[in-house]
Design a protein around this motif. Structure first.
Motif, PDB file in Angstrom:
ATOM      1  N   SER A   1     -11.972   2.686   2.415  1.00 31.74           N
ATOM      2  CA  SER A   1     -10.508   2.826   2.420  1.00 31.74           C
ATOM      3  C   SER A   1      -9.873   1.841   1.443  1.00 31.74           C
ATOM      4  O   SER A   1      -8.932   2.195   0.720  1.00 31.74           O
ATOM      5  N   ILE A   2     -10.387   0.626   1.414  1.00 28.01           N
ATOM      6  CA  ILE A   2      -9.814  -0.380   0.501  1.00 28.01           C
ATOM      7  C   ILE A   2     -10.020   0.064  -0.946  1.00 28.01           C
ATOM      8  O   ILE A   2      -9.080   0.046  -1.754  1.00 28.01           O
ATOM      9  N   LEU A   3     -11.251   0.477  -1.247  1.00 24.62           N
ATOM     10  CA  LEU A   3     -11.541   0.880  -2.637  1.00 24.62           C
ATOM     11  C   LEU A   3     -10.723   2.097  -3.028  1.00 24.62           C
ATOM     12  O   LEU A   3     -10.132   2.146  -4.118  1.00 24.62           O
TER      13      LEU A   3
ATOM     14  N   VAL B   1      -0.003   4.456   5.478  1.00 23.72           N
ATOM     15  CA  VAL B   1      -0.746   4.206   6.723  1.00 23.72           C
ATOM     16  C   VAL B   1      -2.042   5.001   6.677  1.00 23.72           C
ATOM     17  O   VAL B   1      -2.036   6.208   6.456  1.00 23.72           O
ATOM     18  N   ILE B   2      -3.149   4.305   6.838  1.00 20.61           N
ATOM     19  CA  ILE B   2      -4.463   4.969   6.846  1.00 20.61           C
ATOM     20  C   ILE B   2      -5.151   4.630   8.167  1.00 20.61           C
ATOM     21  O   ILE B   2      -5.216   3.457   8.557  1.00 20.61           O
ATOM     22  N   TYR B   3      -5.627   5.642   8.845  1.00 25.58           N
ATOM     23  CA  TYR B   3      -6.313   5.411  10.118  1.00 25.58           C
ATOM     24  C   TYR B   3      -7.825   5.321   9.895  1.00 25.58           C
ATOM     25  O   TYR B   3      -8.382   6.101   9.122  1.00 25.58           O
ATOM     26  N   LEU B   4      -8.425   4.356  10.552  1.00 24.68           N
ATOM     27  CA  LEU B   4      -9.873   4.177  10.453  1.00 24.68           C
ATOM     28  C   LEU B   4     -10.514   4.875  11.648  1.00 24.68           C
ATOM     29  O   LEU B   4     -10.363   4.422  12.788  1.00 24.68           O
TER      30      LEU B   4
ATOM     31  N   ILE C   1       6.372  -3.426  -3.350  1.00 28.24           N
ATOM     32  CA  ILE C   1       4.973  -3.864  -3.408  1.00 28.24           C
ATOM     33  C   ILE C   1       4.122  -2.875  -2.600  1.00 28.24           C
ATOM     34  O   ILE C   1       4.388  -2.653  -1.411  1.00 28.24           O
ATOM     35  N   PRO C   2       3.104  -2.300  -3.225  1.00 28.04           N
ATOM     36  CA  PRO C   2       2.252  -1.356  -2.486  1.00 28.04           C
ATOM     37  C   PRO C   2       1.595  -2.027  -1.282  1.00 28.04           C
ATOM     38  O   PRO C   2       1.057  -3.127  -1.394  1.00 28.04           O
ATOM     39  N   THR C   3       1.680  -1.379  -0.146  1.00 32.26           N
ATOM     40  CA  THR C   3       1.127  -1.940   1.091  1.00 32.26           C
ATOM     41  C   THR C   3       0.378  -0.854   1.850  1.00 32.26           C
ATOM     42  O   THR C   3       0.896   0.242   2.052  1.00 32.26           O
ATOM     43  N   CYS C   4      -0.830  -1.202   2.222  1.00 31.29           N
ATOM     44  CA  CYS C   4      -1.656  -0.236   2.948  1.00 31.29           C
ATOM     45  C   CYS C   4      -1.919  -0.783   4.350  1.00 31.29           C
ATOM     46  O   CYS C   4      -2.482  -1.865   4.498  1.00 31.29           O
ATOM     47  N   PHE C   5      -1.498  -0.058   5.358  1.00 33.23           N
ATOM     48  CA  PHE C   5      -1.806  -0.451   6.737  1.00 33.23           C
ATOM     49  C   PHE C   5      -3.062   0.290   7.169  1.00 33.23           C
ATOM     50  O   PHE C   5      -3.050   1.522   7.228  1.00 33.23           O
ATOM     51  N   LEU C   6      -4.122  -0.458   7.417  1.00 32.98           N
ATOM     52  CA  LEU C   6      -5.366   0.159   7.888  1.00 32.98           C
ATOM     53  C   LEU C   6      -5.425   0.004   9.398  1.00 32.98           C
ATOM     54  O   LEU C   6      -5.518  -1.119   9.904  1.00 32.98           O
ATOM     55  N   LEU C   7      -5.358   1.103  10.101  1.00 30.68           N
ATOM     56  CA  LEU C   7      -5.253   1.027  11.560  1.00 30.68           C
ATOM     57  C   LEU C   7      -6.502   1.568  12.251  1.00 30.68           C
ATOM     58  O   LEU C   7      -6.823   2.751  12.122  1.00 30.68           O
TER      59      LEU C   7
END
Lengths: 317, 280
Positions: A309-311, A287-290, A250-256
């Protein structure tokens, strides 16, 4: 041109018979992408979160065609039921981290599946809401297209109040930076000499930075432990659900958030020890850093970064 | 069976903007008095959100029709925070009162205002000929409140971005240029802060001719005397109003949330008791 959004109050009954109130934000019919996000707040505020930012994010996503459901778990916001009374917030947060809102979230998923057949369903969790989302979605995994997890706390909250060496990494960095700036100014030396500066805070911050840097470098280069968390505080519920996500791809994006103390723990205890060492197994995790974003996403630029980032992640590839 | 009926919904004001509201209806022992809860603003609204929900439920259980709402620009109501100010919030109280009267037939409405909402309550009471009001932890000094908002932005910038040299006048410059500033995540704008600074509390207190309850919180030991600011308030109220002052012991805090206190039992009991004793 922004097409008008439609908002609706939703009512979902949880297994205990409590009505959970939520808000459904829908895009204009002409703009509906048939994608649905179920947003899980941390659990300690209300469905809009601090600064109403989850409401703001939901509105922006709906403008881009995405339907969003936000809701209050039992005992929070407008919803019925009670959780606890007069307990330290860290103990309440521990309960959230142990999945006390799982059943509520499950009911919302079922409601959404029934109301929006054929829609791609994603989960958006924030802080404790990440756990609620993961724990519930694990039971409906075939219906879930992906997870977006903001400020995921990988470690359980400590039973004890933070001790001197438990200053968060970001706080320590900032304290160090500020005192360094002050100490190159001769006027500030007066405060230091007169004992007005918090020497304990300065030295504790330096100690935290040294210990954490050492820890990070060691783990990055020397850690050869098992491909499983070795920190006793690691959240087992998160770990168990992560295994399922990995298995099901399942695709999972961690926005940190970059300015969040928990981001350091995520990097050291999870990213460096597990994600980076098992890239194939966790190939669907990103993993994407904000940048310039705090834990509570208090600043407008940070909110825009969250939405973008979500879009970008949902519409990737 | 629940002792009350409750629901949340959207309703519309005269401009066609939607507001989010919740109603709480007693199933038995219905009183002819209705209660509208006027929330604080921004982070303080969020801070006591659950506490206001549980207050509304307990009031309804005691037999009162209760109404809660979000101002425009906040919570689930229409618009964004920087686009709305003190005037629009007063309009929103009027819209809530209209909606309440449209839904429920009551003889009298009591307004219960928290923090800045308590100040708005004073004004709304005058405009709507409301006889009884409850001012819970009112903001005694709006200028100081505004200053604290600015300070909180400075502290956040210092804590998160390490900007230790930023000063208040820089923030005011930003506001004067039409930018908004984040105050605990709420984007405050110049019109809102200026209107707050211009809010003349003493005139509003002197102009109040009816019955009021002023509630203040304390944590451990009950203060031996009223604070200087509250004493000042009482002097203004002395001119024309009948009022009571009640201390309420609680672990609730308007600042950092360290204790989870969804139900403020003593506050709820104090309010219910006062409304019953001072019945119309």
């Amino acid at each position: 041109m922004v097409l008008e959004l439609q908002k609706e109050v939703i009512r979902v009954t949880n297994p205990q018979g409590h009505i959970l109130y939520g808000i459904l934000t829908r895009p204009h019919k002409k703009n509906d992408s048939k994608q649905l996000i179920i947003s899980c707040q941390s659990g300690v505020v209300a469905k809009g979160e601090i600064g109403d930012h989850l409401r703001w994010v939901a509105d922006r996503l709906a403008e881009q065609g995405i339907t969003v459901i936000r809701f209050d778990q039992h005992g929070t916001g407008d919803s019925q039921g009670e959780c606890d009374q007069d307990v330290p917030i860290r103990l309440f947060f521990q309960k959230i981290q142990d999945g006390c809102f799982k059943d509520d979230t499950l009911m919302v998923i079922d409601w959404a599946i029934q109301r929006f057949p054929g829609y791609d369903i994603f989960f958006l969790g924030e802080c404790g809401g990440c756990i609620s989302a993961l724990a519930a979605a694990a039971e409906r995994i075939k219906n879930v297209q992906g997870f977006i997890l903001i400020a995921m706390p990988v470690l359980r909250f400590s039973d004890e109040i933070r001790g001197p060496l438990k200053i968060g990494n970001h706080d320590a960095k900032n304290t160090g930076k500020q005192y360094f700036q002050k100490l190159i100014n001769p006027k500030s030396w007066g405060r230091l000499v007169r004992g007005k500066s918090d020497l304990k805070l300065i030295f504790d911050s330096i100690a935290v930075l040294c210990v954490n840097s050492f820890r990070s470098v060691c783990i990055k280069n020397l850690f050869q432990g098992p491909f499983a968390p070795d920190n006793p505080s690691f959240n087992q519920l998160f770990w168990d659900n992560l295994q399922l996500i990995a298995r099901e791809k399942i695709p999972t994006c961690f926005l940190l958030p970059e300015l969040d103390n928990e981001t350091f723990e995520f990097n050291v205890e999870f990213k460096q020890k597990i994600l980076n060492r098992q890239k194939k197994r966790y190939s669907t995790c990103e993993v994407i850093y904000l940048p310039a974003t705090d834990h509570s996403i208090m600043f407008l630029e940070s909110r825009m970064a969250v939405v973008n980032s979500i879009l970008n992640w949902i519409y990737r590839g | 069976m629940n002792k009350i009926l409750e629901d949340c919904f959207f309703f519309y004001n005269q401009q066609g903007h939607y507001l989010y509201g919740c109603s709480y209806i007693p199933r038995s022992d219905m009183s002819e008095t209705g209660i509208v809860i006027v929330p604080p603003v921004g982070h303080e609204r969020l801070r006591c959100y659950r506490e206001c929900v549980t207050l509304a439920r307990e009031l309804a259980e005691a037999g009162y029709f209760v109404f809660r709402f979000d101002y425009r620009g906040e919570g689930e109501s229409f618009g964004e925070f920087p686009d709305f100010d003190v005037k629009t919030r007063l309009e929103d109280i009027n819209s809530a009162l209209k909606e309440f009267s449209r839904r429920f037939l009551v003889h009298e409405i009591v307004l219960v205002g928290f923090r800045l909402g308590a100040l708005f309550t004073l004004k709304a009471a005058k405009a709507n000929a409301i006889k009884r009001i409850i001012l819970c932890e009112p903001v005694y000094n709006v200028k100081k409140y505004v200053k604290n908002c600015i300070r909180s932005n400075i502290i956040a910038q210092r804590d998160y971005f390490g900007k230790s040299s930023i000063k208040e006048d820089v923030i005011w410059d930003q506001l004067n240029k039409g930018e908004s500033i984040s105050v605990y995540g709420f984007q405050m704008s110049l019109p809102f802060l200026r209107q707050l600074q211009e809010f003349d509390i003493s005139s509003e207190l002197k102009a109040f001719h009816n019955i009021a309850l002023v509630i203040y919180f304390y944590k451990n030991k009950k203060p031996a005397a009223l604070s200087r600011q509250l004493t000042e308030w009482c002097e203004y109220l002395d001119e024309n109003a009948i009022y009571d002052v009640e201390p309420v012991k609680t672990r609730f805090s308007w600042t950092t949330k360290k204790i989870w206190t969804p139900i403020l039992f003593d506050l709820n009991n104090c309010i219910i008791k006062w409304i019953k004793i001072n019945g119309s």
